[in-house]
Design a protein around this motif. Structure first.
Motif, PDB file in Angstrom:
ATOM      1  N   VAL A 175      49.923  39.606  36.317  1.00 24.37           N
ATOM      2  CA  VAL A 175      48.655  39.741  37.036  1.00 24.37           C
ATOM      3  C   VAL A 175      47.677  38.349  37.201  1.00 24.37           C
ATOM      4  O   VAL A 175      47.062  38.243  38.086  1.00 24.37           O
ATOM      5  CB  VAL A 175      47.618  41.007  36.754  1.00 24.37           C
ATOM      6  N   ILE A 176      47.964  37.614  36.283  1.00 26.49           N
ATOM      7  CA  ILE A 176      47.362  36.326  36.294  1.00 26.49           C
ATOM      8  C   ILE A 176      48.030  35.588  37.530  1.00 26.49           C
ATOM      9  O   ILE A 176      47.435  34.905  38.287  1.00 26.49           O
ATOM     10  CB  ILE A 176      47.741  35.499  34.906  1.00 26.49           C
ATOM     11  N   THR A 177      49.167  35.408  37.738  1.00 26.95           N
ATOM     12  CA  THR A 177      49.992  34.695  38.576  1.00 26.95           C
ATOM     13  C   THR A 177      49.767  35.467  40.019  1.00 26.95           C
ATOM     14  O   THR A 177      49.269  34.745  41.148  1.00 26.95           O
ATOM     15  CB  THR A 177      51.530  34.860  38.607  1.00 26.95           C
ATOM     16  N   LEU A 178      49.549  37.050  40.064  1.00 20.23           N
ATOM     17  CA  LEU A 178      49.208  37.372  41.390  1.00 20.23           C
ATOM     18  C   LEU A 178      47.608  37.033  41.836  1.00 20.23           C
ATOM     19  O   LEU A 178      47.444  36.804  43.051  1.00 20.23           O
ATOM     20  CB  LEU A 178      49.264  39.045  41.080  1.00 20.23           C
ATOM     21  N   SER A 179      46.874  36.846  40.841  1.00 22.32           N
ATOM     22  CA  SER A 179      45.400  36.382  41.129  1.00 22.32           C
ATOM     23  C   SER A 179      45.409  35.009  41.617  1.00 22.32           C
ATOM     24  O   SER A 179      44.835  34.782  42.533  1.00 22.32           O
ATOM     25  CB  SER A 179      44.552  36.690  39.579  1.00 22.32           C
TER      26      SER A 179
ATOM     27  N   ALA B 222      44.077  34.290  45.161  1.00 25.78           N
ATOM     28  CA  ALA B 222      42.744  33.162  45.406  1.00 25.78           C
ATOM     29  C   ALA B 222      43.097  32.178  46.583  1.00 25.78           C
ATOM     30  O   ALA B 222      42.595  31.657  47.191  1.00 25.78           O
ATOM     31  CB  ALA B 222      42.603  32.687  44.151  1.00 25.78           C
ATOM     32  N   GLU B 223      44.432  31.784  46.766  1.00 27.75           N
ATOM     33  CA  GLU B 223      44.921  30.875  47.775  1.00 27.75           C
ATOM     34  C   GLU B 223      45.048  31.459  49.110  1.00 27.75           C
ATOM     35  O   GLU B 223      44.463  31.163  50.001  1.00 27.75           O
ATOM     36  CB  GLU B 223      46.277  30.409  47.284  1.00 27.75           C
ATOM     37  N   GLU B 224      45.521  32.644  49.175  1.00 25.36           N
ATOM     38  CA  GLU B 224      45.524  33.278  50.159  1.00 25.36           C
ATOM     39  C   GLU B 224      44.274  33.963  50.981  1.00 25.36           C
ATOM     40  O   GLU B 224      44.247  33.993  52.294  1.00 25.36           O
ATOM     41  CB  GLU B 224      46.515  34.560  50.045  1.00 25.36           C
ATOM     42  N   TYR B 225      43.412  33.996  50.192  1.00 21.25           N
ATOM     43  CA  TYR B 225      42.011  34.492  50.785  1.00 21.25           C
ATOM     44  C   TYR B 225      40.790  33.408  50.824  1.00 21.25           C
ATOM     45  O   TYR B 225      39.673  33.808  50.889  1.00 21.25           O
ATOM     46  CB  TYR B 225      41.509  35.849  50.000  1.00 21.25           C
TER      47      TYR B 225
ATOM     48  N   GLN C 120      38.470  33.199  53.663  1.00 23.08           N
ATOM     49  CA  GLN C 120      37.610  34.124  53.723  1.00 23.08           C
ATOM     50  C   GLN C 120      36.465  34.157  52.717  1.00 23.08           C
ATOM     51  O   GLN C 120      35.591  35.061  52.967  1.00 23.08           O
ATOM     52  CB  GLN C 120      38.349  35.450  53.676  1.00 23.08           C
ATOM     53  N   GLY C 121      36.509  33.313  51.764  1.00 25.06           N
ATOM     54  CA  GLY C 121      35.559  33.214  50.783  1.00 25.06           C
ATOM     55  C   GLY C 121      35.548  34.103  49.971  1.00 25.06           C
ATOM     56  O   GLY C 121      34.396  34.611  49.171  1.00 25.06           O
ATOM     57  N   ILE C 122      36.410  34.886  49.481  1.00 27.49           N
ATOM     58  CA  ILE C 122      36.773  35.834  48.454  1.00 27.49           C
ATOM     59  C   ILE C 122      37.363  35.118  47.254  1.00 27.49           C
ATOM     60  O   ILE C 122      38.639  34.447  47.564  1.00 27.49           O
ATOM     61  CB  ILE C 122      37.387  37.046  49.071  1.00 27.49           C
ATOM     62  N   ALA C 123      36.560  35.312  46.094  1.00 24.73           N
ATOM     63  CA  ALA C 123      37.175  34.645  44.759  1.00 24.73           C
ATOM     64  C   ALA C 123      37.989  35.637  44.046  1.00 24.73           C
ATOM     65  O   ALA C 123      37.670  36.858  44.035  1.00 24.73           O
ATOM     66  CB  ALA C 123      36.227  33.940  44.272  1.00 24.73           C
ATOM     67  N   PHE C 124      39.039  35.018  43.534  1.00 23.87           N
ATOM     68  CA  PHE C 124      39.863  35.788  42.231  1.00 23.87           C
ATOM     69  C   PHE C 124      39.807  35.014  41.242  1.00 23.87           C
ATOM     70  O   PHE C 124      40.222  33.720  41.300  1.00 23.87           O
ATOM     71  CB  PHE C 124      41.337  36.034  43.009  1.00 23.87           C
ATOM     72  N   ASN C 125      39.367  35.673  40.049  1.00 20.59           N
ATOM     73  CA  ASN C 125      39.519  34.918  38.679  1.00 20.59           C
ATOM     74  C   ASN C 125      40.080  36.000  37.723  1.00 20.59           C
ATOM     75  O   ASN C 125      39.961  37.224  37.911  1.00 20.59           O
ATOM     76  CB  ASN C 125      37.994  34.360  38.486  1.00 20.59           C
ATOM     77  N   VAL C 126      40.501  35.416  36.775  1.00 20.91           N
ATOM     78  CA  VAL C 126      41.100  36.039  35.476  1.00 20.91           C
ATOM     79  C   VAL C 126      40.537  35.806  34.233  1.00 20.91           C
ATOM     80  O   VAL C 126      40.165  34.696  33.929  1.00 20.91           O
ATOM     81  CB  VAL C 126      42.715  35.857  35.429  1.00 20.91           C
ATOM     82  N   LEU C 127      40.103  36.648  33.546  1.00 17.02           N
ATOM     83  CA  LEU C 127      39.539  36.588  32.165  1.00 17.02           C
ATOM     84  C   LEU C 127      40.494  37.095  31.265  1.00 17.02           C
ATOM     85  O   LEU C 127      40.856  38.037  31.136  1.00 17.02           O
ATOM     86  CB  LEU C 127      38.257  37.452  31.850  1.00 17.02           C
TER      87      LEU C 127
ATOM     88  N   PHE D 149      34.161  29.296  40.090  1.00 16.79           N
ATOM     89  CA  PHE D 149      35.546  29.286  39.755  1.00 16.79           C
ATOM     90  C   PHE D 149      36.150  29.903  40.898  1.00 16.79           C
ATOM     91  O   PHE D 149      35.753  31.147  41.410  1.00 16.79           O
ATOM     92  CB  PHE D 149      35.803  30.233  38.468  1.00 16.79           C
ATOM     93  N   ASN D 150      37.593  29.767  41.033  1.00 14.79           N
ATOM     94  CA  ASN D 150      38.322  30.461  42.081  1.00 14.79           C
ATOM     95  C   ASN D 150      39.772  30.125  41.809  1.00 14.79           C
ATOM     96  O   ASN D 150      40.140  29.152  41.698  1.00 14.79           O
ATOM     97  CB  ASN D 150      38.090  30.096  43.573  1.00 14.79           C
ATOM     98  N   GLY D 151      40.597  31.216  41.356  1.00 11.16           N
ATOM     99  CA  GLY D 151      42.121  31.142  41.077  1.00 11.16           C
ATOM    100  C   GLY D 151      42.000  30.738  39.744  1.00 11.16           C
ATOM    101  O   GLY D 151      43.226  30.088  39.447  1.00 11.16           O
ATOM    102  N   LYS D 152      41.109  30.930  38.681  1.00  8.38           N
ATOM    103  CA  LYS D 152      41.201  30.392  37.594  1.00  8.38           C
ATOM    104  C   LYS D 152      41.613  31.532  36.403  1.00  8.38           C
ATOM    105  O   LYS D 152      41.066  32.557  36.674  1.00  8.38           O
ATOM    106  CB  LYS D 152      39.858  29.581  37.314  1.00  8.38           C
TER     107      LYS D 152
END
Length: 225
Positions: A151-155, A159-162, A165-172, A213-216
């Motif tokens: 799921v880290i790689t998926l996020s 993040a790159e794909e969206y 559109q200004g939608i951020a994907f991050n992982v904790l 952050f985005n894609g982090k």
């Protein structure tokens, strides 16, 4: 006031997060197979009993958004499944189930929710230090930790794909938190952080982390385990 979807809300971090957002006045869709009465009774919380590894639950989420909210601001993928067994003792069905919950369920919910998200939206996936490349790994957690790496790689990819559109994907990627799931993996171990303490951190990050952050992948760990 934001519209926030949180999965895995029946206990631990997800439960504490749901209450914290609701008490702050946000609208929360709490998604879990079981629902505590304290969540059901809160006017800011809509409880939806669903198994994200099954299509029926996803359709119910989509219907709710279409008919009630119309938009989603934040998604927190907190639901998770764990099995503690030596690799050769894990059946194919058990391995697949862990991935259904921890990976495929995350991907499927993203597909449902993304059409309802706008610029400024934030998708937060709760992973584990065990899924981060180069960290300490523990025997018996091959299915769990490898799924958390997926799921880290998926996020990162989403993040790159969206990003346009200004939608951020991050992982904790969390370290040890004193949850029931931690006790399943490390019986008797007392983690330095409580679910409430970790929920405090995630709460603030979900609301503001996409400004920075985005894609982090952020490693949130006082100890491992």
């Amino acid at each position: 006031m934001k519209n926030i979807i949180i999965t895995g809300t029946s206990r631990g971090i997800g439960y504490e997060l749901t209450l914290q957002f609701a008490h702050a006045g946000h609208n929360v869709l709490a998604v879990s197979r079981k629902m505590p009465q304290s969540l059901i009774d809160n006017p800011n919380i809509t409880c939806l009993s669903a198994d994200l590894s099954e299509n029926g639950g996803l359709e119910n989420i989509k219907t709710f958004i279409e008919t009630t909210w119309h938009k989603v601001d934040i998604v927190i993928h907190n639901a998770g499944a764990l099995i503690l067994k030596p690799f050769t003792e894990i059946t194919a069905a058990e391995f697949e189930y862990i991935y259904k919950v921890n990976v495929f369920g995350v991907a499927a919910l993203n597909r449902v929710v993304l059409p309802f998200m706008q610029k400024g939206g934030h998708v937060v996936t709760i992973s584990s230090m065990g899924g981060v490349q180069g960290t300490v790994k523990f025997s018996g957690l091959s299915a769990y930790s490898s799924s958390k790496g997926a799921v880290i790689t998926l996020s990162e990819l989403l993040a790159e794909e969206y990003k346009e559109q200004g939608i951020a994907f991050n992982v904790l990627a969390l370290g040890a938190v004193n949850t029931e799931m931690l006790q399943e993996a490390f019986p008797g171990y007392q983690a330095p952080l409580s679910p409430k303490e970790m929920a405090d951190y995630i709460y603030n990050f979900a609301l503001t982390g996409n400004n920075y952050f985005n894609g982090k992948v952020l490693q949130v760990s006082a100890s491992t385990p």
